[in-house]
Design an enzyme around this catalytic site. Sequence first.
Site, mmCIF file in Angstrom:
data_model
loop_
_atom_site.group_PDB
_atom_site.id
_atom_site.type_symbol
_atom_site.label_atom_id
_atom_site.label_comp_id
_atom_site.label_asym_id
_atom_site.label_seq_id
_atom_site.Cartn_x
_atom_site.Cartn_y
_atom_site.Cartn_z
ATOM 1 N N LYS A 1 -10.765 -15.578 29.332
ATOM 2 C CA LYS A 1 -9.663 -15.339 28.391
ATOM 3 C C LYS A 1 -9.235 -13.874 28.434
ATOM 4 C CE LYS A 1 -11.016 -19.156 25.429
ATOM 5 N NZ LYS A 1 -11.883 -19.624 24.351
ATOM 6 N N GLN B 1 -15.247 -17.559 19.188
ATOM 7 C CA GLN B 1 -15.711 -18.522 20.193
ATOM 8 C C GLN B 1 -16.789 -19.434 19.593
ATOM 9 O OE1 GLN B 1 -14.459 -18.742 23.498
ATOM 10 N NE2 GLN B 1 -15.603 -20.648 23.405
ATOM 11 N N ASP C 1 -6.179 -20.536 17.407
ATOM 12 C CA ASP C 1 -6.917 -21.752 17.762
ATOM 13 C C ASP C 1 -6.362 -22.967 17.004
ATOM 14 O OD1 ASP C 1 -8.834 -22.022 19.671
ATOM 15 O OD2 ASP C 1 -10.523 -21.443 18.400
#
Length: 311
Positions: free
Chosen positions: A54, A98, A124
């Site tokens: 990422k 994460q 997200d």
Amino acid sequence: MPARLLDGTAVAHSIREELRPGVERFTTQAGRPPGLGLVLVGNNPASELYVTNKLKSAGETGLRADIERLPATASLAALLDVVGRLNRSDAHDGILVQSPLPDAMGAEAERMVFDAVSPDKDVDGLHPVNVGRLVQGRAHLVACTPSGVIELLDRSGITIAGARAVVVGRSDIVGKPMALLLLQRHATVTICHSKTRDLPSVTREADILVAALGRPAFLKPEFVKPGATVIDVGTTKVSDRATIESLFPAGHKRRDAYERRGSLVLGDVHPGVEQIAGALTPVPGGVGPLTIALLLKNTLTAAQQRAGRAG
Ligand code: NAP
């Protein structure tokens, strides 16, 4: 005839290229690039790899991406402090914590942390405000993996409206938002899970079948209607030789890869489905790259919206 393979890597590349002008415009106007704050707790090797990918992808697309690392022993309060700081930061438009979080943080930790991320930085798409907006068909920030699947279907010329879509899996991060996005695009949607009776009879109805179970090679040819589009979201690292040998004959390129590395990342779809499906996403190289591209897209969207509000 073997299924057409849907190339997620190529589509993800196109999406990232299309983001560039918007990233450049934002950077010129705001005097800073769109910013993404990644938070990694502990040192789970898979999570390390995801976060590294990422960071790299964000940098290549002109975004700023920072990583905040906490040790596996960190408290939930310390993690919530980091999220609070990123919420207040003017340089960060998107925040991604994460998962999975270390078990020691407790069963409710993920929910508490995702709820703590400011909804306008929730790249997200997991905050209840953004999930509620998704239910009502007016979300700006939607979970990256299912949004990536929709992009892939659209760009591969697969018609969603009117199709029978079956999603296997009902997680908050993949299954549920996937079903909602397909519904929004006028598919007739069925969601399956571990208590679904006679799963193959349901999945065989699907024109578009999305597998998001996390069970390697679970969906066998008898689960699939001939000609269906099959989207394999699953990614499970498998080292067990017997499993690999049962799936790939000697000389198969994936078997060779296993012999070199000692493990393979497998999807939820059995290799035999390639002979039945009309179109299929490979693992790797299918859905995975799209997730990152959509994360960058969400970060730019969040940056533009925050700038719009500030102006
Ligand atoms: P998850 O939270 O574990 O959810 C799995 C879902 O599958 C659950 O809803 C479960 O049903 C259902 N399920 C499990 N066994 C089943 C069975 N035998 N029959 C029918 N349904 C069954 O997993 P997730 O986070 O959604 O992830 C799913 C997979 O996608 C994993 O392999 C993950 O690594 C992968 N993934 C990939 C990406 C990517 O970018 N490629 C992104 C995210 C996730 P119940 O609800 O009844 O338990």
